[in-house]
Design a protein around this motif. Structure first.
Motif, PDB file in Angstrom:
ATOM      1  N   TYR A   8       0.852  -1.188   0.000  1.00 35.44           N
ATOM      2  CA  TYR A   8       0.000   0.000   0.000  1.00 35.44           C
ATOM      3  C   TYR A   8       0.889   1.239   0.000  1.00 35.44           C
ATOM      4  O   TYR A   8       1.966   1.254   0.597  1.00 35.44           O
ATOM      5  N   PHE A  24       5.073  -1.961  -5.727  1.00 37.55           N
ATOM      6  CA  PHE A  24       4.990  -0.529  -5.411  1.00 37.55           C
ATOM      7  C   PHE A  24       6.317   0.127  -5.713  1.00 37.55           C
ATOM      8  O   PHE A  24       7.368  -0.524  -5.833  1.00 37.55           O
ATOM      9  N   ALA A  84       1.112   2.100  -5.522  1.00 42.59           N
ATOM     10  CA  ALA A  84       1.136   0.637  -5.527  1.00 42.59           C
ATOM     11  C   ALA A  84       0.354   0.151  -6.746  1.00 42.59           C
ATOM     12  O   ALA A  84      -0.534   0.858  -7.249  1.00 42.59           O
ATOM     13  N   SER A  97      -3.264   3.295  -3.939  1.00 41.77           N
ATOM     14  CA  SER A  97      -3.168   1.843  -4.088  1.00 41.77           C
ATOM     15  C   SER A  97      -4.312   1.349  -4.951  1.00 41.77           C
ATOM     16  O   SER A  97      -5.332   2.044  -5.115  1.00 41.77           O
ATOM     17  N   GLN A 119      -2.950   4.767   2.485  1.00 45.69           N
ATOM     18  CA  GLN A 119      -3.148   3.672   1.526  1.00 45.69           C
ATOM     19  C   GLN A 119      -3.889   4.104   0.262  1.00 45.69           C
ATOM     20  O   GLN A 119      -4.165   3.267  -0.601  1.00 45.69           O
ATOM     21  N   GLY A 130      -5.120  -3.047  -2.224  1.00 41.26           N
ATOM     22  CA  GLY A 130      -3.679  -3.288  -2.141  1.00 41.26           C
ATOM     23  C   GLY A 130      -3.122  -3.832  -3.435  1.00 41.26           C
ATOM     24  O   GLY A 130      -3.863  -4.190  -4.365  1.00 41.26           O
ATOM     25  N   GLY A 131      -1.791  -3.932  -3.500  1.00 40.92           N
ATOM     26  CA  GLY A 131      -1.138  -4.351  -4.730  1.00 40.92           C
ATOM     27  C   GLY A 131      -0.053  -5.374  -4.519  1.00 40.92           C
ATOM     28  O   GLY A 131       0.284  -5.736  -3.381  1.00 40.92           O
TER      29      GLY A 131
END
Length: 648
Positions: free
Chosen positions: A537, A567, A593, A553, A550, A563-564
């Motif tokens: 994130y 990044f 991200a 993201s 975050q 999320g990823g």
């Protein structure tokens, strides 16, 4: 009348050996520390209000040429000017002050490379050395403040001429002497007196670095040639014998077990003497939490075997400590933390720290809007130095926590334990066991996850300060293969690293350029097979200031942060000190991200801002204000961050 520079070619050895810079304090004259304390006294009264028989005066400087640098140097050195609001006691007190100013002004002119100056000081029209001066002052004071004049003819700027560093016994060139540029004694450059004192230290340190611990300056000849306007400098050096390290003895250690310090010295008798190795030893020993300071005392002579004995004088810290801290951010939420620790639990430098942390996210998490924004963490961290060899430390941390973010809410029990090996004073590596059992709620519901990995960490650090670096680089890298990663079995690997660099443009560290780049990737697993708390994130005070926590993201179709798998972030700061305690920091951040295994750079976000720093003995207190440069709908308009220490 007091004058200088009347001789065509005059030896000024006394001036550059420091004799002109050491002055006796006259009775009734306030010390520097008295003056400094008075600056901060809100109820202070002028000294002349209470001084017996106070003699007020005015001082006028008449300086030929009126060069700003010369005038500033003279007035800064002059006590007649600096202490004019503090009237001296009686006529004799004023005369003593005027007489003492002579040497101060001359020394200031030497510092500007002026060695043919004429300085004339008159008090009530008389020289301080004139026997009639006392009567003249007593007569003048009844009419008002006594007039004092300082007339200065600075004369020409002298340049360095012939510079020699000779071996004292035979007056031959000293082998291995530093070059003129290293000593700041370059022929043709302005001959400032301070450069000569610096050159002495450079010469001695150079010889010590060559294994000559008893090298010293025996004498120096500094001669001003008024015909050529040059300053010739000859330095006579006694090298002393070459030395090797002798026995190391330890003193001052009371709570540490016998042998703890000796095992970590790492220098054997007979090895070539090196001040650099002693400096590294001191730094290495003071990194142990139980040691407050280390003083290395070299013997004043070699032993019978030609070795140099060294005494390691250790000062220990109090074993127990406690404290508290806090962090605030408009985008990341608030955190308060209390802790208790022991720096020498069993006598072998073992450390134990217990932390209790409470956090408040500030609003309902976006992905779990009905969740309580309250979070906590209770952790115990234990370090055992010398688990296998003095270079190997056991490091372990266990924690119970509740983490609340915009993307998920996690209740977990974690353990991270491993062995850290120190290769040298800059490079360390650690291999650990990473275990986690968690219950995580995100946009898709509630899930239970088990994580087991073997992280390998590498750290390389050449910086000069942990909380406020001004020079050097830092690199931290982690590669963690997983046996279990949520719903994925063996195979996924997480890789991440960061690189920071710091450059001070001046010796006082008032102008520092700092930069940081960080990146990471998870390979070998699908995004939704990775537990949300293990994804990457970006956004908030720790990565991209100005954006919400975050927020930079990947998101799902509903707009929830998910999320990823990769990044990248980068930051640059210009740290500018306005005073010794106040600084400002303009900065620029970028990053994002990505859902892919490698960054695609299409969605990079940018922010900029300004920070305020208040420098304390513990480190700088940081206040940052940042705004997004390319915000999207729903992004924060700004971010404010308060914490201890620089941002990186």
């Amino acid at each position: 009348m007091v004058t200088f520079g009347a001789l065509r070619r005059v030896c000024i050895c006394a001036a550059v050996t420091g004799e002109l810079f050491a002055f006796d304090a006259y009775a009734g004259e306030p010390s520097f520390f008295d003056q400094a304390a008075a600056w901060f006294n809100p109820n202070k009264t002028p000294t002349d209000a209470s001084a017996p028989d106070a003699t007020s005066y005015t001082v006028t400087f008449e300086i030929a040429g009126e060069e700003r640098a010369v005038r500033s140097a003279i007035t800064s050195a002059s006590n007649l000017d600096n202490l004019k609001s503090q009237a001296p006691a009686g006529a004799a007190g004023l005369i003593r002050r005027a007489f003492a100013d002579r040497d101060r002004v001359v020394a200031a002119l030497y510092a500007e490379g002026r060695y043919a100056a004429t300085v004339t000081i008159k008090v009530a029209g008389r020289s301080p050395e004139d026997p009639a001066a006392l009567d003249a002052v007593n007569a003048a004071r009844h009419a008002g403040p006594v007039p004092v004049t300082v007339l200065v003819e600075p004369g020409p700027v002298f340049k360095f001429g012939n510079v020699q560093v000779l071996e004292a016994a035979h007056r031959q060139p000293l082998p291995g002497a530093p070059r003129p540029k290293q000593m700041s004694l370059v022929t043709g450059e302005v001959a400032r007196s301070a450069d000569i004192a610096v050159a002495e230290r450079v010469i001695v340190n150079t010889m010590r670095d060559r294994g000559k611990p008893f090298a010293r300056i025996v004498a120096k000849d500094v001669v001003a040639d008024h015909a050529t306007k040059t300053l010739d400098v000859t330095v006579l050096v006694e090298e002393g014998p070459s030395a090797t390290f002798g026995a190391f003895t330890v003193s001052g250690a009371q709570r540490l077990k016998p042998g703890f310090i000796e095992e970590r010295i790492g220098i054997r008798p007979g090895e070539p003497y090196s001040p650099a190795r002693l400096a590294k030893l001191r730094k290495r020993l003071t990194e142990y939490e139980g040691i407050a300071s280390v003083r290395l005392r070299e013997a004043d002579k070699l032993d019978a075997n030609g070795h140099l004995p060294i005494d390691v004088d250790v000062t220990e810290r109090d074993p127990r400590y406690a404290g508290a801290g806090a962090r605030y951010s408009t985008t990341d939420g608030s955190v308060v933390n209390g802790y208790w620790g022991h720096r020498n639990l069993f006598g072998g430098g073992e450390t134990l720290r217990l932390d209790a942390q409470a956090s408040w996210f500030g609003h309902r998490p976006d992905a779990v809007p009905d969740a309580d924004p309250f979070g906590f963490k209770a952790a115990a961290t234990f370090v055992k130095p010398g688990i296998f060899t003095p270079a190997d430390d056991l490091v372990a941390q266990a924690a119970v926590l509740r983490e609340v973010t915009n993307a998920y809410v996690s209740d977990a029990v974690t353990f991270l334990g491993g062995v850290r090996h120190r290769f040298n004073d800059r490079l360390t590596a650690q291999i650990s066991l990473d275990l986690e059992q968690s219950r995580v709620e995100d946009w898709s519901g509630i899930h239970n996850y088990f994580v087991a990995g073997i992280p390998v960490d590498v750290a390389y650090d050449t910086t000069d300060n942990l909380l406020d670096p001004s020079r050097g680089i830092r690199f931290n890298g982690t590669v963690e293969p997983f046996a279990y990663l949520g719903t994925s079995g063996a195979g996924p690997v997480m890789m991440k690293g960061s690189f920071s660099a710091y450059h001070a443009f001046d010796e006082d560290n008032r102008y520092i350029l700092a930069g940081k780049v960080a990146a990471g990737s998870i390979v070998g697993a699908d995004l939704f097979n990775i537990p949300p708390q293990r994804r990457f994130y970006v956004g908030g005070g720790g990565s991209l200031r100005g954006f919400g926590y975050q927020s930079a993201s990947p998101r799902n179709a509903r707009g929830d942060i998910i999320g990823g798998m990769s990044f990248i972030t980068a930051s640059t700061e210009m740290r500018l000190k306005i005073t010794d305690t106040i600084g400002i920091v303009p900065f620029f951040d970028m990053g994002a991200a990505f859902a892919s295994e490698t960054p695609d750079f299409d969605g990079l976000r940018y922010s900029a801002g300004i920070g305020l720093r208040y420098y304390t003995a513990l480190g700088p207190i940081r206040l940052d204000f940042a705004v997004p440069l390319n915000p999207r709908v729903g992004d924060s308009r700004y971010g404010i961050y308060v914490s201890l220490g620089q941002s990186f």
